[in-house]
Design an enzyme around this catalytic site. Structure first.
Site, PDB file in Angstrom:
ATOM      1  N   TYR A 146       0.828  -1.142   0.100  1.00 60.60           N
ATOM      2  CA  TYR A 146       0.078  -0.091   0.024  1.00 60.60           C
ATOM      3  C   TYR A 146       0.808   1.388  -0.046  1.00 60.60           C
ATOM      4  O   TYR A 146       0.362   2.168  -0.542  1.00 60.60           O
ATOM      5  CB  TYR A 146      -0.971   0.171   1.409  1.00 60.60           C
ATOM      6  N   LYS A 195       3.794 -15.303   3.217  1.00 63.90           N
ATOM      7  CA  LYS A 195       3.884 -16.130   2.093  1.00 63.90           C
ATOM      8  C   LYS A 195       5.619 -16.171   2.048  1.00 63.90           C
ATOM      9  O   LYS A 195       6.020 -16.014   1.167  1.00 63.90           O
ATOM     10  CB  LYS A 195       3.413 -15.257   0.891  1.00 63.90           C
ATOM     11  N   ASP A 227      -2.108 -18.488   1.457  1.00 66.39           N
ATOM     12  CA  ASP A 227      -3.391 -19.130   0.645  1.00 66.39           C
ATOM     13  C   ASP A 227      -3.734 -20.302   1.498  1.00 66.39           C
ATOM     14  O   ASP A 227      -5.012 -20.544   1.509  1.00 66.39           O
ATOM     15  CB  ASP A 227      -2.468 -19.696  -0.638  1.00 66.39           C
ATOM     16  N   ASP A 251      -5.928  -7.212   4.260  1.00 68.70           N
ATOM     17  CA  ASP A 251      -7.311  -6.587   3.511  1.00 68.70           C
ATOM     18  C   ASP A 251      -8.088  -7.688   3.006  1.00 68.70           C
ATOM     19  O   ASP A 251      -9.219  -7.506   3.287  1.00 68.70           O
ATOM     20  CB  ASP A 251      -6.736  -5.739   2.225  1.00 68.70           C
ATOM     21  N   ASP A 255     -12.056  -9.338   4.445  1.00 68.28           N
ATOM     22  CA  ASP A 255     -13.150  -9.413   3.720  1.00 68.28           C
ATOM     23  C   ASP A 255     -13.938 -10.727   3.738  1.00 68.28           C
ATOM     24  O   ASP A 255     -14.909 -11.006   3.846  1.00 68.28           O
ATOM     25  CB  ASP A 255     -12.966  -8.943   2.378  1.00 68.28           C
TER      26      ASP A 255
HETATM   27  C1  IPM Z   1     -10.318  -1.386   3.746  1.00 70.18           C
HETATM   28  C2  IPM Z   1     -10.724  -1.000   2.558  1.00 70.18           C
HETATM   29  C3  IPM Z   1      -9.301  -0.127   2.147  1.00 70.18           C
HETATM   30  C4  IPM Z   1      -8.222  -1.018   2.025  1.00 70.18           C
HETATM   31  C5  IPM Z   1      -9.639   0.717   0.792  1.00 70.18           C
HETATM   32  C6  IPM Z   1     -10.903   1.524   0.778  1.00 70.18           C
HETATM   33  C7  IPM Z   1      -8.239   1.803   0.366  1.00 70.18           C
HETATM   34  O1  IPM Z   1     -10.747  -1.991   1.601  1.00 70.18           O
HETATM   35  O2  IPM Z   1     -10.230  -0.789   4.707  1.00 70.18           O
HETATM   36  O3  IPM Z   1     -10.380  -2.625   4.189  1.00 70.18           O
HETATM   37  O4  IPM Z   1      -8.001  -1.673   1.151  1.00 70.18           O
HETATM   38  O5  IPM Z   1      -7.495  -0.921   2.923  1.00 70.18           O
HETATM   39 MG    MG Z   2     -10.657  -3.963   2.267  1.00 71.02          MG
END
Ligand code: IPM
Ligand code: MG
Length: 368
Positions: A146, A195, A227, A251, A255
């Site tokens: 990032y 990894k 993975d 990240d 999710d």
């Molecule tokens: C999160 C989001 C952010 C990230 C985006 C919006 C930049 O996906 O907070 O997980 O990737 O960190």
């Molecule tokens: Mg995210």
């Protein structure tokens, strides 16, 4: 006590969900005798529209001057929004990354917990879910891909893009320590995800985590390849207590974990630095498709406000009261659309409500 809370409502569903979290904080204030005052801070697409950039120095200063910041979500539809015609450094997400970096918010805590009442919404089979799961994803937030050098240019006649994944030992050590500290207050297990079979930054990650672990002899720890971790999350999520990982892996895995809790609308987060300050935001995005409809789930944002009470203000009892109210509202059968059971036979006693009603129902259940 009096607390000064910066509020970044942001874009999409952000204003709707932060409004509910503010309601909840006000109710906590009334019940427990605290005062929260709020200061709006511009960030994201709304800031681009108002002043041409996603985050101004003034907004950073406002955030720094707050005791903590509550955030909704930023960004829009990447295919259709004019914000994404801008160069990458001027887009909404650039504002969030700049804020994280400016405030040194290196420790991102994303707790993924399956409420008993939401087992129906979890996409896993019953025998995998068992008694549910309760994990804390600790994502490094100010390093890695990032924030590494990036460039897109023509090399040898070919359009070429390069992103750099860099970590130094200190960046790894400080997040590892946080993970072990937090595991000490939970079920005392850290799974460090990397990894290391392929990339150097992961090999250094593993070495520093090994060193850090020596300072925590009572905490069990293991290494897991990313993975494999993605697979283990759906195969046996109960095995995890604290997952420690770098920025991009965190990240993605967070999710995935959020969906296991039934909906991304359930997952709160805290981004912390070395002080008591924190930025608290739901892990989900701005959901432009449902913005303004009053149907977004505000629970992740409300639980983020609970994390604010706990981590920035040391108000554990108040945080417990908010979390208990969320549990109670689910037990009482109230659901936003994203966590409604799909099958008709599971809908008995369950009532679908909107964003503001969910906030109200949670407020009603906050007791001392
Ligand atoms: C999160 C989001 C952010 C990230 C985006 C919006 C930049 O996906 O907070 O997980 O990737 O960190
Ligand atoms: Mg995210």
């Amino acid at each position: 006590m009096k607390y000064h809370v910066g509020v970044i409502a942001g874009d999409g569903i952000g204003p709707e969900i932060t409004a509910e979290a503010r309601k909840v904080l006000d109710k906590v204030g009334a019940v427990f005798g605290h005062q929260f005052d709020y200061e709006d801070i511009l960030m994201g697409g709304c800031s681009i529209d108002a002043v041409g950039v996603p985050l101004t120095d003034e907004a950073i200063a406002q955030a720094k001057a707050s005791d903590a910041v509550l955030m909704g979500s930023i960004g829009g539809n990447t295919a259709t929004s004019p914000w994404y015609q801008l160069e990458p450094s001027k887009r909404p997400e650039a504002g969030l990354l700049k804020l994280r970096k400016s405030l040194q918010l290196f420790a991102n805590l994303r707790p993924a917990y399956l409420y008993n009442e939401l087992k129906e919404a979890c996409p896993l089979k019953d025998d995998i879910i068992g008694d549910g799961f309760d994990m804390m994803i600790m994502r490094e937030l100010t390093g890695g891909l990032y924030f590494g050098k990036r460039v897109t240019e023509v090399r040898d006649g070919l359009m070429t893009a390069e992103d750099t994944l860099t970590y130094n030992e200190e960046e790894i050590r400080r997040i590892a320590k946080r993970a072990f500290d937090i595991a000490g207050k939970r079920r005392k297990k850290v799974t460090s995800v990397d990894k290391a079979n392929v990339i150097d930054s992961s090999r250094l990650w593993r070495k520093i985590v090994d060193e850090t672990a020596k300072e925590y002899p009572d905490i069990a720890y293991e290494h897991m390849l990313v993975d494999n971790c993605a697979m283990q999350l759906v195969k046996d999520p109960k095995q995890f207590d604290v997952i420690l990982t770098e920025n991009m892996f965190g990240d993605i895995l967070s999710d995935e974990a959020s969906m296991l809790t039934g909906s991304i609308g359930m997952l709160p987060s805290a981004s912390l630095n070395d002080t008591k300050f924190g930025l608290y935001e739901p892990s989900g995005g701005s959901a432009p498709d449902i913005a303004g409809k009053g149907i977004a789930n505000p629970i992740a944002t409300i639980l983020s406000a609970a994390m604010m009470l706990r981590y920035s203000f040391d108000l554990d009892q108040e945080a417990d009261a908010v979390e208990a109210a969320v549990k109670q509202v689910l037990r009482d059968g109230y659901r936003t659309i994203d966590i409604m059971p799909q099958q008709e036979d599971k809908k008995a006693g369950i009532k679908q409500i909107g964003t503001a009603q969910m906030g109200d129902m949670i407020c009603e259940r906050i007791v001392k």
